[in-house]
Design a protein around this motif. Structure first.
Motif, PDB file in Angstrom:
ATOM      1  N   UNK A  20       0.801  -1.238  -0.149  1.00 56.61           N
ATOM      2  CA  UNK A  20       0.263   0.031   0.078  1.00 56.61           C
ATOM      3  C   UNK A  20       0.746   1.386  -0.052  1.00 56.61           C
ATOM      4  N   UNK A  21       1.804   1.207   0.691  1.00 63.09           N
ATOM      5  CA  UNK A  21       2.888   2.367   0.786  1.00 63.09           C
ATOM      6  C   UNK A  21       3.472   2.458  -0.496  1.00 63.09           C
ATOM      7  N   UNK A  22       3.925   1.726  -1.167  1.00 64.48           N
ATOM      8  CA  UNK A  22       4.335   1.680  -2.418  1.00 64.48           C
ATOM      9  C   UNK A  22       3.392   2.292  -3.487  1.00 64.48           C
ATOM     10  N   UNK A  23       2.331   1.668  -3.445  1.00 67.73           N
ATOM     11  CA  UNK A  23       1.302   2.577  -4.293  1.00 67.73           C
ATOM     12  C   UNK A  23       0.994   3.896  -4.183  1.00 67.73           C
ATOM     13  N   UNK A  27       1.579   6.493  -7.327  1.00 69.04           N
ATOM     14  CA  UNK A  27       0.390   6.874  -7.918  1.00 69.04           C
ATOM     15  C   UNK A  27       0.599   8.260  -8.629  1.00 69.04           C
ATOM     16  N   UNK A  28       0.024   8.268  -9.885  1.00 68.42           N
ATOM     17  CA  UNK A  28       0.358   9.761 -10.476  1.00 68.42           C
ATOM     18  C   UNK A  28       1.691   9.485 -11.196  1.00 68.42           C
ATOM     19  N   UNK A  29       2.703   9.087 -10.684  1.00 65.97           N
ATOM     20  CA  UNK A  29       3.924   9.217 -11.134  1.00 65.97           C
ATOM     21  C   UNK A  29       4.473   8.034 -12.158  1.00 65.97           C
ATOM     22  N   UNK A  30       3.749   7.056 -11.736  1.00 67.55           N
ATOM     23  CA  UNK A  30       4.112   5.595 -12.693  1.00 67.55           C
ATOM     24  C   UNK A  30       2.886   5.651 -13.744  1.00 67.55           C
ATOM     25  N   UNK A  31       2.316   6.556 -13.943  1.00 66.31           N
ATOM     26  CA  UNK A  31       1.088   6.736 -14.910  1.00 66.31           C
ATOM     27  C   UNK A  31       1.652   7.704 -16.175  1.00 66.31           C
ATOM     28  N   UNK A  32       2.177   7.148 -17.168  1.00 70.07           N
ATOM     29  CA  UNK A  32       2.589   7.858 -18.219  1.00 70.07           C
ATOM     30  C   UNK A  32       1.810   7.514 -19.430  1.00 70.07           C
ATOM     31  N   UNK A  42       1.989 -10.511  -4.704  1.00 74.57           N
ATOM     32  CA  UNK A  42       1.620 -11.472  -4.134  1.00 74.57           C
ATOM     33  C   UNK A  42      -0.048 -11.607  -3.792  1.00 74.57           C
ATOM     34  N   UNK A  43      -0.616 -12.611  -3.520  1.00 79.02           N
ATOM     35  CA  UNK A  43      -1.887 -12.977  -3.531  1.00 79.02           C
ATOM     36  C   UNK A  43      -2.485 -12.000  -2.274  1.00 79.02           C
ATOM     37  N   UNK A  44      -1.718 -12.053  -1.245  1.00 79.92           N
ATOM     38  CA  UNK A  44      -2.161 -11.625  -0.185  1.00 79.92           C
ATOM     39  C   UNK A  44      -2.559  -9.947  -0.291  1.00 79.92           C
ATOM     40  N   UNK A  45      -1.794  -9.280  -1.145  1.00 83.12           N
ATOM     41  CA  UNK A  45      -1.742  -7.682  -0.873  1.00 83.12           C
ATOM     42  C   UNK A  45      -2.662  -7.406  -2.578  1.00 83.12           C
ATOM     43  N   UNK A  46      -3.268  -8.254  -3.229  1.00 83.71           N
ATOM     44  CA  UNK A  46      -4.174  -8.029  -4.060  1.00 83.71           C
ATOM     45  C   UNK A  46      -5.267  -7.209  -3.986  1.00 83.71           C
ATOM     46  N   UNK A  47      -6.183  -7.712  -2.822  1.00 86.05           N
ATOM     47  CA  UNK A  47      -7.270  -6.760  -2.629  1.00 86.05           C
ATOM     48  C   UNK A  47      -6.827  -5.240  -2.485  1.00 86.05           C
ATOM     49  N   UNK A  48      -5.989  -5.069  -1.293  1.00 82.66           N
ATOM     50  CA  UNK A  48      -5.397  -3.717  -1.176  1.00 82.66           C
ATOM     51  C   UNK A  48      -5.173  -3.028  -2.408  1.00 82.66           C
ATOM     52  N   UNK A  49      -4.293  -3.711  -3.189  1.00 87.69           N
ATOM     53  CA  UNK A  49      -3.975  -2.958  -4.390  1.00 87.69           C
ATOM     54  C   UNK A  49      -4.801  -2.516  -5.310  1.00 87.69           C
ATOM     55  N   UNK A  50      -5.817  -3.469  -5.440  1.00 87.57           N
ATOM     56  CA  UNK A  50      -6.760  -3.311  -6.375  1.00 87.57           C
ATOM     57  C   UNK A  50      -7.649  -2.143  -6.159  1.00 87.57           C
ATOM     58  N   UNK A  51      -8.005  -2.020  -4.786  1.00 90.00           N
ATOM     59  CA  UNK A  51      -8.476  -1.031  -4.320  1.00 90.00           C
ATOM     60  C   UNK A  51      -7.853   0.402  -4.495  1.00 90.00           C
ATOM     61  N   UNK A  52      -6.612   0.242  -4.146  1.00 88.99           N
ATOM     62  CA  UNK A  52      -5.901   1.719  -4.321  1.00 88.99           C
ATOM     63  C   UNK A  52      -5.709   2.030  -5.834  1.00 88.99           C
ATOM     64  N   UNK A  53      -5.594   1.036  -6.528  1.00 84.44           N
ATOM     65  CA  UNK A  53      -5.396   1.255  -8.182  1.00 84.44           C
ATOM     66  C   UNK A  53      -6.760   1.790  -8.889  1.00 84.44           C
ATOM     67  N   UNK A 237      10.825  -3.065  -7.490  1.00 84.84           N
ATOM     68  CA  UNK A 237      10.543  -3.216  -5.695  1.00 84.84           C
ATOM     69  C   UNK A 237      10.393  -1.804  -5.127  1.00 84.84           C
ATOM     70  N   UNK A 238      11.232  -1.062  -5.776  1.00 84.24           N
ATOM     71  CA  UNK A 238      11.062   0.508  -5.246  1.00 84.24           C
ATOM     72  C   UNK A 238      10.313   1.447  -5.910  1.00 84.24           C
ATOM     73  N   UNK A 239       9.709   2.340  -5.204  1.00 84.82           N
ATOM     74  CA  UNK A 239       8.945   3.016  -6.059  1.00 84.82           C
ATOM     75  C   UNK A 239       9.561   4.041  -7.210  1.00 84.82           C
ATOM     76  N   UNK A 240      10.868   4.825  -6.807  1.00 81.01           N
ATOM     77  CA  UNK A 240      11.499   5.452  -7.499  1.00 81.01           C
ATOM     78  C   UNK A 240      12.084   4.475  -8.777  1.00 81.01           C
ATOM     79  N   UNK A 241      12.494   3.612  -8.574  1.00 80.13           N
ATOM     80  CA  UNK A 241      12.928   2.605  -9.829  1.00 80.13           C
ATOM     81  C   UNK A 241      11.573   2.182 -10.743  1.00 80.13           C
ATOM     82  N   UNK A 242      10.596   1.990 -10.091  1.00 74.79           N
ATOM     83  CA  UNK A 242       9.575   1.530 -10.994  1.00 74.79           C
ATOM     84  C   UNK A 242       8.875   2.699 -12.069  1.00 74.79           C
ATOM     85  N   UNK A 243       8.924   3.697 -11.131  1.00 77.54           N
ATOM     86  CA  UNK A 243       8.529   5.010 -11.941  1.00 77.54           C
ATOM     87  C   UNK A 243       9.454   5.203 -12.997  1.00 77.54           C
TER      88      UNK A 243
END
Ligand code: G3P
Length: 250
Positions: A20-23, A27-32, A42-53, A237-243
């Motif tokens: 969630x913190x990664x997202x 957010x906004x910055x990796x939307x190009x 991972x499966x366990x994080x999917x509900x939170x990520x889908x909601x955040x996305x 895995x790191x926000x800046x790197x993913x962006x």
């Protein structure tokens, strides 16, 4: 034209709070504009990520699914369940699953079919081991894996598949394939798909390169005419790197 697709494969990393913190950070910055960004978590994080996305252009994917819809398969997750969560993509046949969880080409194909049955887009991984590369079997290995993965798919389904060419010796090793070598194999994979269907279908399929892709080399891969994106482990895995990876795919 094929829309470039950068997919992070988080493998077995991140708790729900870390995801969630990664997202929040990306957010906004990796939307190009003109680049599709995907996080396969991972499966366990999917509900939170889908909601955040929700309301963003970042798509969420899983890293595996079982090919049956439900049943006595302790510990497994099906396409029905992923669809129910709102997941869009699913990685299938990653070399780690082939190596550690005995996934055969036949199982990979069943999983691809299951993904389509439930409206999920498969990211199908193919790629050779180091000894296969040294024995000059790279293309024959990729051909067998590609043909098996696409078996039974209609041309319309085939056009939707995302293929990730990941030479196994390049995964997590820092030893990436040269862009020219990756382009050569990926162009070959596209020819294999053309042989199964036709040129128009093959030209619609997005094919990624994966294996030690970093912000500093992603543009080199994306600059090749047949390479449509990257499937990225460590550097996703790191926000800046993913962006930076998503920016680099512009
Ligand atoms: O699926 C992505 C992966 O296997 C590549 O991993 O860490 O080399 O980017 P990495």
């Amino acid at each position: 034209m094929r829309t470039p697709i950068i997919a992070g494969n988080w493998k077995m990393f991140k708790t729900v709070s870390e995801a969630t913190a990664f997202f929040v950070d990306v957010k906004g910055k990796a939307e190009v504009s003109g680049v599709e960004a995907v996080i396969c978590a991972p499966f366990t994080t999917l509900p939170a990520l889908v909601e955040a996305a929700q309301g963003t252009s970042i798509a969420i994917g899983a890293q595996n699914l079982h090919f049956e819809d439900n049943g006595a398969f302790t510990g497994e997750i099906s396409g029905v369940m992923l669809k129910d969560l709102g997941v869009k993509y699913v990685i299938i046949g990653h070399s780690e699953r082939r190596a550690y969880f005995a996934e055969t080409d036949e199982i990979v194909n069943k999983k691809v079919q299951a993904a389509f049955k439930h409206g999920l887009t498969p990211i199908v991984c193919v790629g050779e081991k180091l000894e296969e590369r040294e024995a000059e079997q790279t293309k024959s290995v990729c051909q067998v894996q590609t043909e098996a993965a696409f078996a039974g798919l209609s041309a319309a389904q085939a056009a939707e598949v995302v293929v990730a060419y990941e030479p196994i010796w390049a995964i997590g090793t820092g030893k990436s394939s040269t862009a020219a070598d990756a382009e050569d194999v990926i162009a070959f994979i596209r020819d294999v798909i053309a042989g199964l269907y036709d040129a128009a279908t093959a030209n619609a399929v997005r094919i990624q390169y994966g294996g030690s892709v970093k912000p500093n080399n992603v543009s080199e891969y994306l600059g090749q005419s047949n390479i449509d994106g990257a499937l990225v482990g460590g550097a996703s895995l790191e926000p800046a790197s993913f962006i930076a990876l998503v920016e680099g795919a512009k």
